[in-house]
Design a protein around this motif. Structure first.
Motif, PDB file in Angstrom:
ATOM      1  N   UNK A 101       0.800  -1.221   0.000  1.00 44.61           N
ATOM      2  CA  UNK A 101       0.000   0.000   0.000  1.00 44.61           C
ATOM      3  C   UNK A 101       0.828   1.263   0.000  1.00 44.61           C
ATOM      4  N   UNK A 102       2.159   1.134  -0.141  1.00 44.80           N
ATOM      5  CA  UNK A 102       3.089   2.261  -0.202  1.00 44.80           C
ATOM      6  C   UNK A 102       3.023   3.116   1.057  1.00 44.80           C
ATOM      7  N   UNK A 103       2.769   2.459   2.176  1.00 41.43           N
ATOM      8  CA  UNK A 103       2.734   3.164   3.453  1.00 41.43           C
ATOM      9  C   UNK A 103       3.999   2.838   4.235  1.00 41.43           C
ATOM     10  N   UNK A 104       4.441   3.791   5.059  1.00 37.52           N
ATOM     11  CA  UNK A 104       5.623   3.553   5.872  1.00 37.52           C
ATOM     12  C   UNK A 104       5.387   2.437   6.881  1.00 37.52           C
ATOM     13  N   UNK A 105       6.408   1.624   7.117  1.00 35.66           N
ATOM     14  CA  UNK A 105       6.335   0.513   8.059  1.00 35.66           C
ATOM     15  C   UNK A 105       7.346   0.751   9.167  1.00 35.66           C
ATOM     16  N   UNK A 106       6.890   0.714  10.421  1.00 35.84           N
ATOM     17  CA  UNK A 106       7.774   0.868  11.568  1.00 35.84           C
ATOM     18  C   UNK A 106       7.769  -0.422  12.376  1.00 35.84           C
ATOM     19  N   UNK A 107       8.927  -1.061  12.462  1.00 36.28           N
ATOM     20  CA  UNK A 107       9.092  -2.279  13.245  1.00 36.28           C
ATOM     21  C   UNK A 107       9.657  -1.909  14.604  1.00 36.28           C
ATOM     22  N   UNK A 108       8.912  -2.208  15.657  1.00 33.73           N
ATOM     23  CA  UNK A 108       9.348  -1.880  17.014  1.00 33.73           C
ATOM     24  C   UNK A 108       9.474  -3.162  17.823  1.00 33.73           C
ATOM     25  N   UNK A 109      10.262  -3.100  18.888  1.00 33.18           N
ATOM     26  CA  UNK A 109      10.428  -4.253  19.754  1.00 33.18           C
ATOM     27  C   UNK A 109      11.683  -4.120  20.586  1.00 33.18           C
ATOM     28  N   UNK A 110      11.896  -5.081  21.475  1.00 33.47           N
ATOM     29  CA  UNK A 110      13.095  -5.095  22.296  1.00 33.47           C
ATOM     30  C   UNK A 110      14.320  -5.321  21.410  1.00 33.47           C
ATOM     31  N   UNK A 111      15.499  -4.893  21.872  1.00 33.09           N
ATOM     32  CA  UNK A 111      16.711  -5.175  21.102  1.00 33.09           C
ATOM     33  C   UNK A 111      16.901  -6.674  20.905  1.00 33.09           C
ATOM     34  N   UNK A 112      17.439  -7.047  19.753  1.00 37.36           N
ATOM     35  CA  UNK A 112      17.757  -8.438  19.492  1.00 37.36           C
ATOM     36  C   UNK A 112      16.607  -9.302  19.044  1.00 37.36           C
ATOM     37  N   UNK A 113      15.523  -8.698  18.575  1.00 43.18           N
ATOM     38  CA  UNK A 113      14.366  -9.489  18.129  1.00 43.18           C
ATOM     39  C   UNK A 113      14.277  -9.583  16.606  1.00 43.18           C
ATOM     40  N   UNK A 114      15.352  -9.295  15.918  1.00 40.62           N
ATOM     41  CA  UNK A 114      15.465  -9.477  14.456  1.00 40.62           C
ATOM     42  C   UNK A 114      14.666  -8.469  13.659  1.00 40.62           C
ATOM     43  N   UNK A 115      14.470  -7.266  14.192  1.00 40.00           N
ATOM     44  CA  UNK A 115      13.775  -6.226  13.431  1.00 40.00           C
ATOM     45  C   UNK A 115      14.575  -5.837  12.188  1.00 40.00           C
ATOM     46  N   UNK A 116      15.862  -5.622  12.363  1.00 41.46           N
ATOM     47  CA  UNK A 116      16.696  -5.216  11.225  1.00 41.46           C
ATOM     48  C   UNK A 116      16.761  -6.322  10.187  1.00 41.46           C
ATOM     49  N   UNK A 117      16.891  -7.561  10.649  1.00 42.93           N
ATOM     50  CA  UNK A 117      16.942  -8.675   9.709  1.00 42.93           C
ATOM     51  C   UNK A 117      15.654  -8.766   8.906  1.00 42.93           C
ATOM     52  N   UNK A 118      14.509  -8.585   9.569  1.00 46.66           N
ATOM     53  CA  UNK A 118      13.230  -8.638   8.862  1.00 46.66           C
ATOM     54  C   UNK A 118      13.135  -7.508   7.848  1.00 46.66           C
ATOM     55  N   UNK A 119      13.585  -6.320   8.213  1.00 43.64           N
ATOM     56  CA  UNK A 119      13.530  -5.203   7.257  1.00 43.64           C
ATOM     57  C   UNK A 119      14.440  -5.466   6.065  1.00 43.64           C
ATOM     58  N   UNK A 120      15.596  -6.086   6.298  1.00 43.46           N
ATOM     59  CA  UNK A 120      16.488  -6.424   5.190  1.00 43.46           C
ATOM     60  C   UNK A 120      15.844  -7.453   4.254  1.00 43.46           C
ATOM     61  N   UNK A 121      15.248  -8.484   4.839  1.00 43.17           N
ATOM     62  CA  UNK A 121      14.627  -9.524   4.025  1.00 43.17           C
ATOM     63  C   UNK A 121      13.482  -8.959   3.186  1.00 43.17           C
ATOM     64  N   UNK A 122      12.652  -8.128   3.805  1.00 47.93           N
ATOM     65  CA  UNK A 122      11.519  -7.547   3.087  1.00 47.93           C
ATOM     66  C   UNK A 122      11.990  -6.663   1.934  1.00 47.93           C
ATOM     67  N   UNK A 123      12.961  -5.810   2.202  1.00 48.29           N
ATOM     68  CA  UNK A 123      13.419  -4.903   1.137  1.00 48.29           C
ATOM     69  C   UNK A 123      14.129  -5.671   0.029  1.00 48.29           C
ATOM     70  N   UNK A 124      14.900  -6.714   0.383  1.00 44.92           N
ATOM     71  CA  UNK A 124      15.574  -7.513  -0.656  1.00 44.92           C
ATOM     72  C   UNK A 124      14.565  -8.208  -1.547  1.00 44.92           C
ATOM     73  N   UNK A 125      13.486  -8.724  -0.953  1.00 49.04           N
ATOM     74  CA  UNK A 125      12.474  -9.430  -1.739  1.00 49.04           C
ATOM     75  C   UNK A 125      11.644  -8.472  -2.581  1.00 49.04           C
ATOM     76  N   UNK A 126      11.348  -7.298  -2.054  1.00 47.59           N
ATOM     77  CA  UNK A 126      10.467  -6.361  -2.760  1.00 47.59           C
ATOM     78  C   UNK A 126      11.190  -5.678  -3.918  1.00 47.59           C
ATOM     79  N   UNK A 127      12.389  -5.157  -3.648  1.00 51.22           N
ATOM     80  CA  UNK A 127      13.032  -4.332  -4.675  1.00 51.22           C
ATOM     81  C   UNK A 127      14.416  -4.813  -5.084  1.00 51.22           C
TER      82      UNK A 127
END
Length: 394
Positions: A101-127
């Protein structure tokens, strides 16, 4: 006598400690692009369903390409897609819908819960790239989110589009790609506010080029932004209400299942140790004790229901992976010096004292509670750990 180092092999591929997901999983991405030919949002490499499959895996089942699918010769016709994120599939599906939907996505959570990894995987798959990223810190400037200048060209030619140096965000806008902002709440409020107009108007004004057609840089279809924020840093630079409204929030929590977390710690620590060229020699009993201790201290309650005083340090899965890797390296490089299980209390002490040295007393209380009770119930692993209590008293 002097020695001369051999010349560098310029033909060898560059070696990297960390391979970005678009390179590491290039075969899977190419396979999924051919496997699911359904509708795709503008500029997307994969369908939304294929993005979810890339992140969560195919459940151990091989997928088969259509007979008429054309793929490079090194891409197999049948493939089991590896699961990369251990978490709720519904969470990943909501993230994908947000990006579609071209909306901004904010991943929040405690440190070490793989937020950065999930954002990397999503962006690699999308673009196709996870590299359009800005690391948020107290020193991050508005220029790093928008654009800067090549000052040699600026002095020689004056302001021009050629002299402009686009930020990763501006590059993503021009390509219709996904930009990433890590630790957005660590940026100063005035820097965060530069994202408000960018996410609402989908353009960046370039005042230096006013009066020309390059005075506005517009986002191409498909552009969106993924930001991450640690709950522990929530008060560092609180996001404004206006900026919050531009994002869909998704909370990434700890792994709920002991077996799943143990398997993840095993696989990631094994991979790290094998990259170092060392054999992996941490048995399952040690890993289970390690992950169990982390979970007990993180949740404030043992699996048996016994109360545990939580340390102020976040006992994250990422920290557990680090400790498991350290145990494996100690076993590989100092074989026979000490039993691997005997090293665990010292490493746990190092983790819990990161934020507050007084947390050492809380770890000692954990030893006098669940560790002692499990030892009394006859578990040989926990009995050995109980006998190592003196390590925590130093």
């Amino acid at each position: 006598m002097t020695t001369t180092a051999p010349p560098a092999d310029t033909t060898a591929p560059a070696r990297r400690q960390v391979t970005p997901p678009e390179d590491r999983y290039a075969t899977e991405l190419a396979f999924l692009a051919a496997h699911d030919t359904g509708p795709r949002p503008p500029s997307w490499r994969l369908t939304p369903r294929a993005v979810v499959t890339f992140v969560m895996g195919s459940g151990g089942q091989p997928l088969k390409l259509p007979e008429d699918a054309v793929v490079p010769g090194d891409v197999p016709r049948r493939l089991v897609v590896e699961g990369k994120f251990v978490g709720d599939r519904a969470l990943v599906e909501r993230c994908v819908v947000t990006l579609a939907g071209e909306r901004g996505l904010l991943l929040v959570g405690e440190p070490g819960t793989a937020k950065s990894m999930l954002s990397e995987l999503l962006s690699a798959a999308v673009c196709g790239t996870s590299g359009l990223v800005v690391q948020g810190t107290a020193g991050t400037t508005e220029d790093q989110l928008k654009y800067g200048w090549n000052y040699a060209l600026l002095l020689a030619q004056g302001p021009s589009r050629q002299a402009l140096v686009p930020s990763p965000v501006l590059t993503a806008m021009s390509r219709g790609a996904v930009a990433r902002v890590e630790e957005v709440t660590r940026c100063l409020p005035e820097v965060q506010d530069s994202l408000v107009s960018l996410l609402s108007e989908r353009r960046i004004a370039i005042p230096e080029l006013a009066g020309g057609e390059d005075a506005l840089a517009h986002a191409a279809p498909g552009f969106t932004l993924i930001a991450t924020a640690n709950l522990r840093d929530k008060g560092v630079s609180e996001m404004s209400a206006a900026l919050k409204r531009r994002f869909n929030f998704e909370t990434v929590g700890p792994i709920g299942d002991l077996d799943a977390e143990t398997a993840l710690v095993r696989s990631q620590s094994r991979a790290a140790v094998e990259r170092a060229g060392a054999p992996y020699q941490v048995d399952d009993a040690v890993l289970e004790a390690l992950v169990t201790a982390f979970r007990d201290l993180r949740e404030g309650r043992s699996a048996e229901g016994w109360e545990v005083e939580r340390p102020s340090t976040v006992m994250s899965t990422a920290e557990a992976v680090s400790v498991a890797g350290a145990l494996a390296l100690a076993a590989a490089y100092f074989p026979g010096d000490r039993d691997v299980l005997g090293l665990l209390p010292g490493h746990l002490l190092g983790v819990v004292r990161k934020d507050d040295p007084a947390d050492a007393a809380r770890l000692l209380g954990y030893w006098d509670g669940p560790v002692r009770r499990r030892a009394e119930q006859g578990s040989p692993t926990w009995r050995t750990l109980w006998e190592l209590r003196t390590v925590l008293e130093g």
